[in-house]
Design a protein around this motif. Structure first.
Motif, short mmCIF file in Angstrom:
data_model
loop_
_atom_site.label_atom_id
_atom_site.label_comp_id
_atom_site.label_asym_id
_atom_site.label_seq_id
_atom_site.Cartn_x
_atom_site.Cartn_y
_atom_site.Cartn_z
N ILE A 1 20.11 -7.15 -5.27
CA ILE A 1 19.38 -7.62 -4.08
C ILE A 1 20.11 -7.20 -2.82
O ILE A 1 21.35 -7.21 -2.76
N ILE A 2 19.34 -6.78 -1.83
CA ILE A 2 19.85 -6.59 -0.47
C ILE A 2 19.22 -7.66 0.39
O ILE A 2 17.98 -7.75 0.50
N GLN A 3 20.05 -8.51 0.97
CA GLN A 3 19.60 -9.64 1.79
C GLN A 3 19.93 -9.35 3.25
O GLN A 3 21.08 -9.05 3.59
N LEU A 4 18.93 -9.45 4.11
CA LEU A 4 19.17 -9.23 5.54
C LEU A 4 19.59 -10.53 6.21
O LEU A 4 18.99 -11.57 6.00
N SER A 5 20.64 -10.42 7.03
CA SER A 5 21.11 -11.58 7.78
C SER A 5 21.30 -11.19 9.24
O SER A 5 20.77 -10.17 9.68
#
Length: 289
Positions: free
Chosen positions: A97-101
């Motif tokens: 997963i790539i999670q944007l913050s």
């Protein structure tokens, strides 16, 4: 590589759709509401199970910073719990997963660009909900990249660049905050960075900052937008700098949220343009439409 992107209409999702053409080995699937609705528990897991991707990019989010102050449950549901559910569902099908913050995970008291290991201390509900999402993603899926970015703009959706050009259509002057400093970042650059990292073949697991080079205030940001637009024959206005106190908002903003993006650039061999370059690209597209 089979990629599932949560959301279809956000700035990053639409940028991934455009920049995806440069990555022919990536099959990118965009799933949004009503099938995948982060406000509804279980919908993300069902979509991920159906598509069984190699990677999930969680680009959908609750982004109404001021509204979050009166809707904390919605912000924490979408940015916190749902992010954890997406990460967990991805892990269950063997996907990363790539999670944007966001830069708003910091309190803005620093005097040098924030690094990934600096302590988070958000000062608004939106920032706290994004920290909660980071923590849940880390716990749920060891194959993760958390990418913090800032002041996102693009030719798509609603953002500061489009707002300034719209205001300049019928105003000679705009009053813009000059004592908040950050890094305007083009969503198209973010999309290309995400796909570069995804296809790099390097192991995932970690937090990275991804923001345009340099720094500016909102007032300097606006002035640059108008300078580029004016040169193209587009709308322009004079910028009057004001203090944060002169433009009160429901949610407090960090005064300084510049991100140090050197780790991402070194790890993945990706050069992030300076903010002036990325702003010029977006303004040129919008003015020529």
């Amino acid at each position: 590589m089979k990629i599932l992107v949560t959301g279809t209409d956000g700035q990053v999702a639409r940028s991934l759709r455009e920049r995806g053409a440069q990555f022919p080995d990536c099959e990118i699937n965009f799933v949004g509401r009503p099938e995948l609705d982060l406000a509804r528990p279980g919908s993300a897991a069902a979509a991920i199970e159906r598509l069984r991707p190699d990677l999930v990019v969680n680009a959908a989010a609750y982004t109404a910073v001021d509204l979050a102050e009166t809707e904390p449950e919605a912000a924490f549901r979408i940015n916190g719990d749902a992010a954890g559910e997406v990460a967990r569902a991805a892990h269950e099908v063997g996907a990363a997963i790539i999670q944007l913050s966001t830069d708003y995970v910091f309190d803005g008291t620093a005097t040098a660009p924030y690094r990934e290991d600096d302590k988070t201390a958000p000062i608004n509900v939106y920032g706290r909900s994004k920290v909660a999402g980071e923590e849940q993603v880390r716990s749920a899926n060891p194959e993760h990249l958390i990418i913090r970015t800032s002041w996102v703009h693009s030719p798509f959706g609603r953002n500061f660049v489009k707002t300034m050009l719209r205001l300049a259509e019928d105003r000679d002057e705009v009053r813009i905050v000059a004592d908040q400093v950050g890094c305007p970042t083009n969503a198209l650059d973010i999309a290309e960075g995400i796909l570069t990292a995804a296809t790099s073949g390097k192991g995932s697991g970690g937090t990275y900052h991804f923001a345009a080079g340099g720094q500016c205030s909102w007032a300097e940001f606006a002035a640059e937008i108008f300078a580029v637009s004016s040169g193209l024959g587009g709308p322009t206005a004079d910028v009057t700098p004001i203090s944060t106190a002169g433009f009160p908002t429901a949610a407090p903003r960090p005064r300084y949220s510049v991100l140090d993006s050197s780790r991402f650039q070194q790890e993945f061999g990706f050069v992030i343009p300076r903010w002036q370059e990325s702003v010029a690209e977006v303004v040129r597209r919008l003015v020529s439409e």
